[in-house]
Design a protein around this motif. Sequence first.
Motif, PDB file in Angstrom:
ATOM      1  N   ILE A  93       5.475   4.398   8.604  1.00 27.69           N
ATOM      2  CA  ILE A  93       3.942   4.368   8.935  1.00 27.69           C
ATOM      3  C   ILE A  93       3.642   2.935   8.129  1.00 27.69           C
ATOM      4  O   ILE A  93       2.956   2.060   8.671  1.00 27.69           O
ATOM      5  N   PRO A  94       3.808   2.855   6.739  1.00 28.11           N
ATOM      6  CA  PRO A  94       3.409   1.620   6.144  1.00 28.11           C
ATOM      7  C   PRO A  94       4.098   0.421   6.555  1.00 28.11           C
ATOM      8  O   PRO A  94       3.527  -0.680   6.679  1.00 28.11           O
ATOM      9  N   GLU A  95       5.425   0.327   6.942  1.00 25.60           N
ATOM     10  CA  GLU A  95       6.070  -0.568   7.694  1.00 25.60           C
ATOM     11  C   GLU A  95       5.315  -1.271   8.890  1.00 25.60           C
ATOM     12  O   GLU A  95       5.242  -2.414   8.776  1.00 25.60           O
ATOM     13  N   ILE A  96       4.930  -0.298   9.597  1.00 23.83           N
ATOM     14  CA  ILE A  96       3.949  -0.844  11.040  1.00 23.83           C
ATOM     15  C   ILE A  96       2.863  -1.370  10.436  1.00 23.83           C
ATOM     16  O   ILE A  96       2.580  -2.607  10.769  1.00 23.83           O
ATOM     17  N   ILE A  97       2.117  -0.991   9.535  1.00 23.48           N
ATOM     18  CA  ILE A  97       0.925  -1.229   9.136  1.00 23.48           C
ATOM     19  C   ILE A  97       0.872  -2.768   8.547  1.00 23.48           C
ATOM     20  O   ILE A  97       0.207  -3.348   8.770  1.00 23.48           O
ATOM     21  N   THR A  98       1.907  -2.673   7.605  1.00 22.69           N
ATOM     22  CA  THR A  98       2.308  -4.190   6.949  1.00 22.69           C
ATOM     23  C   THR A  98       2.413  -5.484   8.094  1.00 22.69           C
ATOM     24  O   THR A  98       1.977  -6.499   7.696  1.00 22.69           O
ATOM     25  N   TRP A  99       3.070  -5.072   9.053  1.00 26.13           N
ATOM     26  CA  TRP A  99       3.527  -6.113  10.165  1.00 26.13           C
ATOM     27  C   TRP A  99       2.034  -6.176  10.707  1.00 26.13           C
ATOM     28  O   TRP A  99       1.760  -7.550  11.046  1.00 26.13           O
ATOM     29  N   ILE A 100       1.477  -5.386  11.110  1.00 25.26           N
ATOM     30  CA  ILE A 100       0.032  -5.681  11.796  1.00 25.26           C
ATOM     31  C   ILE A 100      -0.914  -6.257  10.580  1.00 25.26           C
ATOM     32  O   ILE A 100      -1.590  -7.271  11.137  1.00 25.26           O
ATOM     33  N   ALA A 101      -0.867  -6.165   9.467  1.00 28.88           N
ATOM     34  CA  ALA A 101      -1.482  -6.794   8.428  1.00 28.88           C
ATOM     35  C   ALA A 101      -1.149  -8.469   8.597  1.00 28.88           C
ATOM     36  O   ALA A 101      -1.970  -9.304   8.208  1.00 28.88           O
ATOM     37  N   ILE A 102       0.090  -8.585   8.505  1.00 27.70           N
ATOM     38  CA  ILE A 102       0.765  -9.953   8.564  1.00 27.70           C
ATOM     39  C   ILE A 102       0.056 -10.632  10.004  1.00 27.70           C
ATOM     40  O   ILE A 102      -0.207 -11.975   9.818  1.00 27.70           O
ATOM     41  N   ALA A 103       0.159  -9.924  11.147  1.00 26.54           N
ATOM     42  CA  ALA A 103      -0.362 -10.470  12.055  1.00 26.54           C
ATOM     43  C   ALA A 103      -1.766 -11.115  12.228  1.00 26.54           C
ATOM     44  O   ALA A 103      -2.168 -11.976  12.969  1.00 26.54           O
ATOM     45  N   TYR A 104      -2.671 -10.157  11.438  1.00 24.25           N
ATOM     46  CA  TYR A 104      -3.942 -10.487  11.081  1.00 24.25           C
ATOM     47  C   TYR A 104      -4.420 -11.164  10.082  1.00 24.25           C
ATOM     48  O   TYR A 104      -5.666 -11.433   9.670  1.00 24.25           O
ATOM     49  N   ALA A 105      -3.408 -11.521   9.317  1.00 23.72           N
ATOM     50  CA  ALA A 105      -3.513 -12.261   7.847  1.00 23.72           C
ATOM     51  C   ALA A 105      -4.136 -13.525   7.981  1.00 23.72           C
ATOM     52  O   ALA A 105      -4.353 -14.335   8.587  1.00 23.72           O
ATOM     53  N   LYS A 106      -5.225 -13.640   7.133  1.00 24.37           N
ATOM     54  CA  LYS A 106      -6.198 -14.831   7.017  1.00 24.37           C
ATOM     55  C   LYS A 106      -6.017 -15.743   5.633  1.00 24.37           C
ATOM     56  O   LYS A 106      -6.520 -16.688   5.671  1.00 24.37           O
ATOM     57  N   ASN A 107      -5.331 -15.078   4.633  1.00 20.01           N
ATOM     58  CA  ASN A 107      -4.921 -15.721   3.383  1.00 20.01           C
ATOM     59  C   ASN A 107      -3.795 -15.378   2.587  1.00 20.01           C
ATOM     60  O   ASN A 107      -3.209 -14.465   3.301  1.00 20.01           O
ATOM     61  N   TYR A 109      -3.530 -13.741  -0.187  1.00 18.77           N
ATOM     62  CA  TYR A 109      -3.737 -12.368  -0.689  1.00 18.77           C
ATOM     63  C   TYR A 109      -2.982 -11.288   0.432  1.00 18.77           C
ATOM     64  O   TYR A 109      -2.496 -10.143   0.119  1.00 18.77           O
ATOM     65  N   HIS A 110      -3.486 -11.189   1.777  1.00 16.01           N
ATOM     66  CA  HIS A 110      -3.245 -10.303   2.940  1.00 16.01           C
ATOM     67  C   HIS A 110      -1.642 -10.606   2.867  1.00 16.01           C
ATOM     68  O   HIS A 110      -0.821  -9.417   2.812  1.00 16.01           O
ATOM     69  N   LEU A 111      -1.062 -11.636   2.912  1.00 14.94           N
ATOM     70  CA  LEU A 111       0.777 -11.825   2.983  1.00 14.94           C
ATOM     71  C   LEU A 111       1.223 -11.361   1.615  1.00 14.94           C
ATOM     72  O   LEU A 111       2.276 -10.561   1.740  1.00 14.94           O
ATOM     73  N   CYS A 112       0.638 -11.606   0.466  1.00 17.54           N
ATOM     74  CA  CYS A 112       1.197 -11.160  -0.774  1.00 17.54           C
ATOM     75  C   CYS A 112       1.255  -9.497  -0.847  1.00 17.54           C
ATOM     76  O   CYS A 112       2.226  -8.927  -1.272  1.00 17.54           O
ATOM     77  N   ILE A 113       0.033  -9.027  -0.517  1.00 18.17           N
ATOM     78  CA  ILE A 113       0.068  -7.349  -0.547  1.00 18.17           C
ATOM     79  C   ILE A 113       0.941  -6.868   0.523  1.00 18.17           C
ATOM     80  O   ILE A 113       1.749  -5.837   0.389  1.00 18.17           O
ATOM     81  N   ALA A 114       1.127  -7.444   1.676  1.00 22.23           N
ATOM     82  CA  ALA A 114       2.067  -6.877   2.623  1.00 22.23           C
ATOM     83  C   ALA A 114       3.346  -6.979   2.252  1.00 22.23           C
ATOM     84  O   ALA A 114       4.254  -6.129   2.368  1.00 22.23           O
ATOM     85  N   GLN A 115       3.784  -8.147   1.678  1.00 20.75           N
ATOM     86  CA  GLN A 115       5.229  -8.370   1.022  1.00 20.75           C
ATOM     87  C   GLN A 115       5.426  -7.357  -0.105  1.00 20.75           C
ATOM     88  O   GLN A 115       6.646  -6.852  -0.190  1.00 20.75           O
ATOM     89  N   PHE A 116       4.506  -7.100  -0.980  1.00 19.15           N
ATOM     90  CA  PHE A 116       4.574  -6.284  -1.988  1.00 19.15           C
ATOM     91  C   PHE A 116       5.129  -4.814  -1.390  1.00 19.15           C
ATOM     92  O   PHE A 116       5.902  -3.982  -1.979  1.00 19.15           O
ATOM     93  N   ILE A 117       4.121  -4.522  -0.426  1.00 18.10           N
ATOM     94  CA  ILE A 117       4.501  -3.166  -0.110  1.00 18.10           C
ATOM     95  C   ILE A 117       5.875  -2.740   0.974  1.00 18.10           C
ATOM     96  O   ILE A 117       6.506  -2.039   0.793  1.00 18.10           O
ATOM     97  N   LYS A 118       6.077  -3.908   1.643  1.00 16.62           N
ATOM     98  CA  LYS A 118       7.625  -4.090   2.106  1.00 16.62           C
ATOM     99  C   LYS A 118       8.725  -4.016   1.070  1.00 16.62           C
ATOM    100  O   LYS A 118       9.553  -3.340   1.212  1.00 16.62           O
ATOM    101  N   GLY A 119       8.543  -4.463  -0.301  1.00 15.69           N
ATOM    102  CA  GLY A 119       9.423  -4.412  -1.217  1.00 15.69           C
ATOM    103  C   GLY A 119       9.461  -2.954  -1.659  1.00 15.69           C
ATOM    104  O   GLY A 119      10.585  -2.580  -1.924  1.00 15.69           O
ATOM    105  N   LEU A 120       8.486  -2.186  -1.649  1.00 16.49           N
ATOM    106  CA  LEU A 120       8.350  -0.734  -2.293  1.00 16.49           C
ATOM    107  C   LEU A 120       9.014  -0.109  -0.851  1.00 16.49           C
ATOM    108  O   LEU A 120       9.936   0.832  -1.597  1.00 16.49           O
ATOM    109  N   ILE A 121       8.823  -0.284   0.120  1.00 14.19           N
ATOM    110  CA  ILE A 121       9.517   0.341   1.383  1.00 14.19           C
ATOM    111  C   ILE A 121      11.083   0.027   1.426  1.00 14.19           C
ATOM    112  O   ILE A 121      11.791   0.986   1.408  1.00 14.19           O
TER     113      ILE A 121
END
Length: 281
Positions: A93-107, A109-121
């Motif tokens: 679930i968070p894996e899918i959400i982080t890829w969607i976040a990257i698709a809509y990323a505007k700065n 911070y969005h990319l860093c948060i997504a990558q940090f969560i991906k590291g957790l996953i």
Amino acid sequence: METIPIKREVEYIFEEETNEAINLLIFITGTHLGWVGPTILKLSSNSSEIPLTSSEISWLTAMLPLGGGIGPIFGAILANRIGRKNAILLTTIPEIITWIAIAYAKNIYHLCIAQFIKGLIGGSAMAAVPMYLGEISSPLFRGIIGMLFPLNYILGALFEIVLVPYVSVATNAWIASIIPLLLLVIFIWMPESPYYYLIKNQTDNARKSLRILKQSDNVDRQLEHLRKVVREEQNEVKKFSQIFRVRNNRISFILCLGIISTQHLTGLNIIIAYTQVNAGS
């Protein structure tokens, strides 16, 4: 030439299918690493929608191992609390959400948060997947199945390294989000580890799980063997401190720590992340 009995062959085929499904998560973890290098090359160009400075690139690169260092703790806790299967399913679930976040990323911070969560996953996967595979695989096939673990990780990284240069960051994110969705659809039908059920004193569920895994109704002997193993391990390690106090546990801990430290101290993540940036400069 030695042949595998038909019963063993059927068991191997089922274990191989289960292994292919679960190793999708390791493939996904590999995509996290492969995504960074070609993506920061794109984002550091003049035509980038989210232009990054060298400092921001460093932060983006650091987010994955930062989350990965914490992830195994969560993975191990979840695997023991809610089960190996559920812990693995929960990562999708968070894996899918982080890829969607990257698709809509505007700065950045969005990319860093997504990558940090991906590291957790990814860190959670490195704890839960070997646990699950080790517990459902028979000793005869465990080595063969285990060899596919690092192979899928490398294939995941290669997938992103090849794909990213030819599509936009958003398009790549949508394509990559299909893989965890596929894992969710396939793996939800897989059995839980009988070892986990026995830890929770759910003998009937453990027997049902073994019947599926062994493709046989006659599993009493295997069930009794697993019950004995569980009892021995519960008597062996009752407190976290026994990892350091018991000699065999201490040696195993030092060996694992040494192998992982050697891998990361070689600069593998940094080399993969910055190779394309240096080549393109």
